[in-house]
Design a protein around this motif. Structure first.
Motif, mmCIF file in Angstrom:
data_model
loop_
_atom_site.group_PDB
_atom_site.id
_atom_site.type_symbol
_atom_site.label_atom_id
_atom_site.label_comp_id
_atom_site.label_asym_id
_atom_site.label_seq_id
_atom_site.Cartn_x
_atom_site.Cartn_y
_atom_site.Cartn_z
ATOM 1 N N ALA A 113 42.891 10.288 61.955
ATOM 2 C CA ALA A 113 41.611 9.982 61.306
ATOM 3 C C ALA A 113 41.361 10.928 60.140
ATOM 4 C CB ALA A 113 40.465 10.072 62.314
ATOM 5 N N LEU A 114 41.686 12.197 60.306
ATOM 6 C CA LEU A 114 41.517 13.156 59.218
ATOM 7 C C LEU A 114 42.450 12.862 58.049
ATOM 8 C CD1 LEU A 114 41.073 16.465 61.215
ATOM 9 C CD2 LEU A 114 39.354 15.266 59.862
ATOM 10 N N VAL A 115 43.691 12.518 58.359
ATOM 11 C CA VAL A 115 44.644 12.178 57.295
ATOM 12 C C VAL A 115 44.171 10.934 56.544
ATOM 13 C CG1 VAL A 115 46.996 11.341 56.877
ATOM 14 C CG2 VAL A 115 46.616 13.297 58.357
ATOM 15 N N LEU A 116 43.700 9.939 57.275
ATOM 16 C CA LEU A 116 43.203 8.721 56.622
ATOM 17 C C LEU A 116 41.987 9.005 55.746
ATOM 18 C CD1 LEU A 116 43.512 5.956 59.358
ATOM 19 C CD2 LEU A 116 44.680 6.041 57.173
ATOM 20 N N SER A 117 41.104 9.885 56.187
ATOM 21 C CA SER A 117 39.925 10.178 55.376
ATOM 22 C C SER A 117 40.314 10.892 54.083
ATOM 23 C CB SER A 117 38.922 11.009 56.169
ATOM 24 O OG SER A 117 39.401 12.317 56.356
ATOM 25 N N HIS A 118 41.261 11.801 54.160
ATOM 26 C CA HIS A 118 41.706 12.489 52.951
ATOM 27 C C HIS A 118 42.469 11.527 52.031
ATOM 28 C CE1 HIS A 118 40.691 15.929 55.401
ATOM 29 N NE2 HIS A 118 40.702 16.663 54.300
ATOM 30 N N TRP A 119 43.282 10.676 52.603
ATOM 31 C CA TRP A 119 44.033 9.709 51.809
ATOM 32 C C TRP A 119 43.081 8.719 51.128
ATOM 33 C CZ3 TRP A 119 48.642 10.269 50.056
ATOM 34 C CH2 TRP A 119 49.312 9.202 49.492
ATOM 35 N N ILE A 169 38.634 3.041 63.969
ATOM 36 C CA ILE A 169 39.492 2.747 65.118
ATOM 37 C C ILE A 169 40.072 4.038 65.693
ATOM 38 C CG2 ILE A 169 41.682 1.670 65.801
ATOM 39 C CD1 ILE A 169 40.964 -0.614 63.840
ATOM 40 N N CYS A 170 40.524 4.926 64.818
ATOM 41 C CA CYS A 170 41.086 6.200 65.284
ATOM 42 C C CYS A 170 40.039 7.054 65.997
ATOM 43 C CB CYS A 170 41.686 6.972 64.119
ATOM 44 S SG CYS A 170 43.218 6.262 63.507
ATOM 45 N N VAL A 171 38.836 7.078 65.470
ATOM 46 C CA VAL A 171 37.773 7.869 66.104
ATOM 47 C C VAL A 171 37.427 7.302 67.481
ATOM 48 C CG1 VAL A 171 35.323 8.465 65.931
ATOM 49 C CG2 VAL A 171 36.825 8.791 63.975
ATOM 50 N N VAL A 172 37.325 5.975 67.579
ATOM 51 C CA VAL A 172 37.017 5.350 68.870
ATOM 52 C C VAL A 172 38.126 5.648 69.876
ATOM 53 C CG1 VAL A 172 36.796 3.123 70.036
ATOM 54 C CG2 VAL A 172 35.516 3.559 67.937
ATOM 55 N N LEU A 173 39.379 5.524 69.451
ATOM 56 C CA LEU A 173 40.484 5.822 70.365
ATOM 57 C C LEU A 173 40.497 7.292 70.760
ATOM 58 C CD1 LEU A 173 43.347 3.632 68.890
ATOM 59 C CD2 LEU A 173 42.176 3.335 71.064
ATOM 60 N N ALA A 174 40.191 8.187 69.839
ATOM 61 C CA ALA A 174 40.138 9.614 70.171
ATOM 62 C C ALA A 174 39.035 9.886 71.186
ATOM 63 C CB ALA A 174 39.918 10.439 68.909
ATOM 64 N N LEU A 175 37.895 9.229 71.041
ATOM 65 C CA LEU A 175 36.812 9.401 72.006
ATOM 66 C C LEU A 175 37.184 8.846 73.375
ATOM 67 C CD1 LEU A 175 33.698 8.573 69.796
ATOM 68 C CD2 LEU A 175 34.426 10.817 70.649
ATOM 69 N N LEU A 216 38.414 -0.511 47.716
ATOM 70 C CA LEU A 216 39.700 -0.179 48.326
ATOM 71 C C LEU A 216 39.545 0.742 49.531
ATOM 72 C CD1 LEU A 216 41.777 0.419 45.099
ATOM 73 C CD2 LEU A 216 41.929 -1.519 46.651
ATOM 74 N N ALA A 217 38.384 1.335 49.689
ATOM 75 C CA ALA A 217 38.161 2.251 50.809
ATOM 76 C C ALA A 217 37.859 1.517 52.111
ATOM 77 C CB ALA A 217 37.023 3.197 50.479
ATOM 78 N N ILE A 218 37.491 0.253 52.034
ATOM 79 C CA ILE A 218 37.081 -0.489 53.231
ATOM 80 C C ILE A 218 38.172 -0.529 54.306
ATOM 81 C CG2 ILE A 218 36.359 -2.758 54.088
ATOM 82 C CD1 ILE A 218 34.833 -3.078 51.408
ATOM 83 N N PRO A 219 39.433 -0.865 53.979
ATOM 84 C CA PRO A 219 40.450 -0.852 55.048
ATOM 85 C C PRO A 219 40.663 0.530 55.649
ATOM 86 C CG PRO A 219 41.273 -1.997 53.112
ATOM 87 C CD PRO A 219 39.978 -1.390 52.734
ATOM 88 N N TYR A 220 40.550 1.559 54.824
ATOM 89 C CA TYR A 220 40.694 2.917 55.345
ATOM 90 C C TYR A 220 39.555 3.251 56.298
ATOM 91 C CZ TYR A 220 44.316 3.753 51.863
ATOM 92 O OH TYR A 220 45.452 3.690 51.115
ATOM 93 N N TYR A 221 38.336 2.845 55.959
ATOM 94 C CA TYR A 221 37.191 3.106 56.837
ATOM 95 C C TYR A 221 37.357 2.408 58.183
ATOM 96 C CZ TYR A 221 34.634 5.045 52.864
ATOM 97 O OH TYR A 221 34.233 5.794 51.802
ATOM 98 N N ILE A 222 37.911 1.214 58.167
ATOM 99 C CA ILE A 222 38.164 0.502 59.420
ATOM 100 C C ILE A 222 39.191 1.266 60.256
ATOM 101 C CG2 ILE A 222 39.122 -1.619 60.413
ATOM 102 C CD1 ILE A 222 37.866 -3.089 57.975
#
Length: 75
Positions: A15-21, A62-68, A52-58
């Motif tokens: 999730a962190l890598v995706l946010s920076h990317w 998903i990563c945050v929900v799975l981490a929780l 273009l950020a919309i797919p990254y936000y999705i």
């Protein structure tokens, strides 16, 4: 239980890598749009680069929900 902690850490890091990317991709495309508007005659506004950020936000969501979920299972 150790595998759930590992999975939690993996999805948190992803999730962190995706946010920076996301920041990198949007900033690059925004700058390209500004340059294209000024020099090449693009008609779309530069703000369209933020779509273009919309797919990254999705993916981040998903990563945050799975981490929780894996955090809850690791307890």
């Amino acid at each position: 239980m150790k595998k759930f902690k590992i999975l939690r850490n993996i999805f948190t890091a992803l999730a962190l890598v995706l946010s920076h990317w996301t920041c990198i991709v949007v900033a690059f495309n925004y700058a390209n749009m500004l340059c294209g508007i000024e020099h090449k005659g693009f008609s779309a506004p530069a703000n369209t680069a933020f779509y273009l950020a919309i797919p990254y936000y999705i993916g981040i969501a998903i990563c945050v929900v799975l981490a929780l979920v894996f955090n809850k299972k690791s307890r």
